[in-house]
Scaffold this active site. Structure first.
Site, PDB file in Angstrom:
ATOM      1  N   HIS A 203       0.793  -1.243   0.000  1.00 44.49           N
ATOM      2  CA  HIS A 203       0.000   0.000   0.000  1.00 44.49           C
ATOM      3  C   HIS A 203       0.820   1.286   0.000  1.00 44.49           C
ATOM      4  O   HIS A 203       0.272   2.372  -0.087  1.00 44.49           O
ATOM      5  CB  HIS A 203      -0.964   0.041   1.201  1.00 44.49           C
TER       6      HIS A 203
HETATM    7  C1  UD1 Z   1      -2.079   5.878   5.326  1.00 46.88           C
HETATM    8  C2  UD1 Z   1      -0.776   6.450   5.871  1.00 46.88           C
HETATM    9  C3  UD1 Z   1       0.311   5.379   5.818  1.00 46.88           C
HETATM   10  C4  UD1 Z   1      -0.136   4.110   6.504  1.00 46.88           C
HETATM   11  C5  UD1 Z   1      -1.459   3.645   5.925  1.00 46.88           C
HETATM   12  C6  UD1 Z   1      -1.953   2.459   6.691  1.00 46.88           C
HETATM   13  C7  UD1 Z   1      -0.441   8.862   5.461  1.00 46.88           C
HETATM   14  C8  UD1 Z   1       0.265   9.863   4.633  1.00 46.88           C
HETATM   15  N1  UD1 Z   1      -0.318   7.564   5.065  1.00 46.88           N
HETATM   16  O1  UD1 Z   1      -1.863   5.577   3.953  1.00 46.88           O
HETATM   17  O2  UD1 Z   1       1.466   5.852   6.468  1.00 46.88           O
HETATM   18  O3  UD1 Z   1       0.839   3.117   6.320  1.00 46.88           O
HETATM   19  O4  UD1 Z   1      -2.424   4.712   6.050  1.00 46.88           O
HETATM   20  O5  UD1 Z   1      -2.882   1.716   5.992  1.00 46.88           O
HETATM   21  O6  UD1 Z   1      -1.073   9.200   6.428  1.00 46.88           O
HETATM   22  N2  UD1 Z   1      -9.244   4.699   1.152  1.00 46.88           N
HETATM   23  C9  UD1 Z   1     -10.491   4.125   1.124  1.00 46.88           C
HETATM   24  N3  UD1 Z   1     -11.084   3.817   2.321  1.00 46.88           N
HETATM   25  C10 UD1 Z   1     -10.511   4.035   3.503  1.00 46.88           C
HETATM   26  C11 UD1 Z   1      -9.242   4.651   3.536  1.00 46.88           C
HETATM   27  C12 UD1 Z   1      -8.617   4.961   2.346  1.00 46.88           C
HETATM   28  O7  UD1 Z   1     -11.064   3.896   0.063  1.00 46.88           O
HETATM   29  O8  UD1 Z   1     -11.108   3.729   4.559  1.00 46.88           O
HETATM   30  C13 UD1 Z   1      -8.591   4.999  -0.133  1.00 46.88           C
HETATM   31  C14 UD1 Z   1      -8.932   6.394  -0.672  1.00 46.88           C
HETATM   32  O9  UD1 Z   1      -8.984   6.287  -2.064  1.00 46.88           O
HETATM   33  C15 UD1 Z   1      -7.717   7.208  -0.254  1.00 46.88           C
HETATM   34  C16 UD1 Z   1      -6.592   6.189  -0.352  1.00 46.88           C
HETATM   35  O10 UD1 Z   1      -7.170   4.969   0.057  1.00 46.88           O
HETATM   36  O11 UD1 Z   1      -7.503   8.319  -1.103  1.00 46.88           O
HETATM   37  C17 UD1 Z   1      -5.415   6.526   0.535  1.00 46.88           C
HETATM   38  O12 UD1 Z   1      -5.828   6.709   1.896  1.00 46.88           O
HETATM   39  P1  UD1 Z   1      -4.951   7.617   2.896  1.00 46.88           P
HETATM   40  O13 UD1 Z   1      -5.492   7.511   4.258  1.00 46.88           O
HETATM   41  O14 UD1 Z   1      -4.798   8.977   2.333  1.00 46.88           O
HETATM   42  O15 UD1 Z   1      -3.534   6.968   2.827  1.00 46.88           O
HETATM   43  P2  UD1 Z   1      -3.099   5.445   2.966  1.00 46.88           P
HETATM   44  O16 UD1 Z   1      -2.491   5.018   1.679  1.00 46.88           O
HETATM   45  O17 UD1 Z   1      -4.177   4.629   3.541  1.00 46.88           O
HETATM   46  N1  UDP Z   2      -3.655  -5.372   8.831  1.00 49.72           N
HETATM   47  C1  UDP Z   2      -4.911  -5.933   8.985  1.00 49.72           C
HETATM   48  N2  UDP Z   2      -5.580  -6.330   7.857  1.00 49.72           N
HETATM   49  C2  UDP Z   2      -5.064  -6.205   6.606  1.00 49.72           C
HETATM   50  C3  UDP Z   2      -3.765  -5.635   6.476  1.00 49.72           C
HETATM   51  C4  UDP Z   2      -3.095  -5.211   7.613  1.00 49.72           C
HETATM   52  O1  UDP Z   2      -5.409  -6.076  10.103  1.00 49.72           O
HETATM   53  O2  UDP Z   2      -5.731  -6.587   5.631  1.00 49.72           O
HETATM   54  C5  UDP Z   2      -2.945  -4.910  10.043  1.00 49.72           C
HETATM   55  C6  UDP Z   2      -1.554  -5.489  10.206  1.00 49.72           C
HETATM   56  O3  UDP Z   2      -1.595  -6.743  10.819  1.00 49.72           O
HETATM   57  C7  UDP Z   2      -0.869  -4.430  11.054  1.00 49.72           C
HETATM   58  C8  UDP Z   2      -1.519  -3.161  10.583  1.00 49.72           C
HETATM   59  O4  UDP Z   2      -2.730  -3.521   9.942  1.00 49.72           O
HETATM   60  O5  UDP Z   2      -1.160  -4.606  12.422  1.00 49.72           O
HETATM   61  C9  UDP Z   2      -0.581  -2.497   9.636  1.00 49.72           C
HETATM   62  O6  UDP Z   2      -1.202  -1.522   8.933  1.00 49.72           O
HETATM   63  P1  UDP Z   2      -0.737  -1.074   7.486  1.00 49.72           P
HETATM   64  O7  UDP Z   2       0.025  -2.143   6.813  1.00 49.72           O
HETATM   65  O8  UDP Z   2      -1.947  -0.566   6.826  1.00 49.72           O
HETATM   66  O9  UDP Z   2       0.193   0.202   7.822  1.00 49.72           O
HETATM   67  P2  UDP Z   2       1.716   0.407   8.214  1.00 49.72           P
HETATM   68  O10 UDP Z   2       2.064  -0.506   9.318  1.00 49.72           O
HETATM   69  O11 UDP Z   2       2.538   0.179   6.975  1.00 49.72           O
HETATM   70  O12 UDP Z   2       1.753   1.845   8.591  1.00 49.72           O
END
Ligand code: UD1
Ligand code: UDP
Length: 361
Positions: A203
């Site tokens: 992601h």
């Molecule tokens: C965010 C964090 C990242 C973290 C990740 C965990 C920032 C800059 N990034 O990235 O560090 O590792 O969360 O998962 O804060 N979206 C949905 N539904 C949701 C959430 C997101 O559809 O519930 C989609 C939307 O299209 C959105 C995109 O995902 O634009 C990105 O979501 P965003 O929260 O901006 O960043 P992440 O890539 O999730």
């Molecule tokens: N995780 C989860 N379901 C998923 C993918 C990740 O519960 O489908 C959990 C994972 O076990 C970990 C946390 O989400 O505890 C990590 O989040 P993510 O990978 O989104 O973010 P990051 O750690 O890179 O910030």
């Protein structure tokens, strides 16, 4: 003592529950704020249910957007909460936009900031998370570092006061959850067997927002499934799903033995990580959880914050070329894991230590 805890994204829900419990056990009045950065049921509410997180006192409903829009909306809304609640400390987690917004809103109001997972660095300032971490650390009063490396990183930036090496709260949660999950039930839901599949999560913006990177990763999964006959289980982050569709890559992944699913729950994830033959992931949390449960990871990136696991040879930083991802994955599956005597992430009591430090200072 009054603490405002700020969460908003999936990894923060995983980290915050156990700390919240420890704070409340010590009589702290905690106000729980959910920025709404993640909002899909399986990206948010499911963690509240499984991990018994407190019902948010404030749900800010910020949602998705560009960095400026999202962080800006959070700042405006968090400031209102802080002015109303006037806490002693604002507690933030990790490195997301919710982390930075919480820390910045508090610091400008002269409220102490406590940062859980302080000191992590990739030294790649093109990562939004790196900007969030560096800025948050420099305006925090309490810096709860998960590893010795994190303490050293802070020292290099001149931050020594307020730094506490407490261990990793994700280790605390992982240990607790592992003891209560139904492993067989969860594996049988997808017809998976111990060591019989590769688990994948992708992601990071650098991988999803580059068509070339995502194509290389998808190509590697296709190759592992088609030519090496490995079963692959890939719970897809919504950001990644959108990009796979946009770049027409779902067809590359349309091969036998490759299961694409919606994001799974934390309980499911723990079981999937523990029983995988190998994990391919660019997630920070998943890299460590693999290690907690004895599974090695291939990281399709050029650097990682969790360097201990790469330096010891447990995890492999493969870069994003298909052939390198495939080679590293096969190496992990066929090779013996290195012996690692050291407990890099503490003793499973980081959340207790954080609560004790906050309440005694
Ligand atoms: C965010 C964090 C990242 C973290 C990740 C965990 C920032 C800059 N990034 O990235 O560090 O590792 O969360 O998962 O804060 N979206 C949905 N539904 C949701 C959430 C997101 O559809 O519930 C989609 C939307 O299209 C959105 C995109 O995902 O634009 C990105 O979501 P965003 O929260 O901006 O960043 P992440 O890539 O999730
Ligand atoms: N995780 C989860 N379901 C998923 C993918 C990740 O519960 O489908 C959990 C994972 O076990 C970990 C946390 O989400 O505890 C990590 O989040 P993510 O990978 O989104 O973010 P990051 O750690 O890179 O910030």
């Amino acid at each position: 003592m009054k603490v405002v805890s700020i969460v908003g994204a999936r990894p923060q829900f995983v980290k915050a529950g156990i700390v919240s419990r420890e704070l409340r056990n010590r009589g702290v009045r905690e106000i729980f704020v959910h920025t709404g950065q993640h909002y899909d049921f399986e990206m948010s509410e499911v963690f509240f249910r499984e991990l018994n997180l407190p019902e948010p006192d404030y749900y800010l409903g910020v949602g998705s957007g560009t960095h400026g829009e999202q962080t800006g909306r959070m700042l405006i809304e968090i400031e209102k909460v802080l002015l109303k609640e006037n806490p002693d400390v604002v507690l933030v987690y990790g490195d997301t936009n919710s982390t930075l917004a919480g820390a910045l809103a508090a610091a400008k109001l002269h409220i102490d900031v406590a940062h859980v997972e302080a000191g992590l660095r990739s030294y790649n300032m093109e990562m939004p998370e790196e900007i969030n971490r560096v800025l948050t650390d420099h305006i925090s009063k309490f810096l709860f570092a998960p590893t010795e490396t994190a303490v050293k990183n802070l020292k290099r930036e001149g931050i020594e006061k307020g730094v506490y090496l407490v261990g990793d709260v994700m280790y605390d949660v992982a240990l607790e959850v592992l003891s209560k999950v139904d492993e067989r039930g969860i594996l049988s839901k997808w017809n998976l067997h111990p060591d019989g599949y590769i688990l994948v999560t992708i992601h990071r913006a650098e991988n999803t927002d580059s068509e070339n990177h995502l194509r290389e990763i998808a190509g590697a999964l296709r190759e592992l499934s088609l030519n090496h006959n490995h079963k692959i289980f890939f719970p897809v982050h919504p950001r990644t799903r959108k990009k796979l569709e946009e770049y027409n890559l779902l067809e590359v992944l349309d091969v036998p033995n490759l299961i694409l699913s919606r994001p799974v729950t934390y309980f499911e994830m723990v079981v999937l990580e523990k029983n995988a033959a190998a994990i391919i992931t660019d997630s920070g949390g998943v890299q460590k959880e693999g290690f907690f449960f004895g599974t090695r990871c291939v990281i399709p990136r050029n650097e990682t914050e969790w360097v201990e696991l790469v330096e010891t040879g447990w995890n492999i930083l493969s870069g994003v070329k298909s052939e390198d991802i495939v080679k590293s994955t096969l190496q992990i599956i066929s090779g013996d894991p290195p012996e690692i005597g050291k407990r890099f992430y503490g003793e499973g009591d980081a959340s207790k230590k954080i609560a004790e430090l906050l309440t005694s200072n």
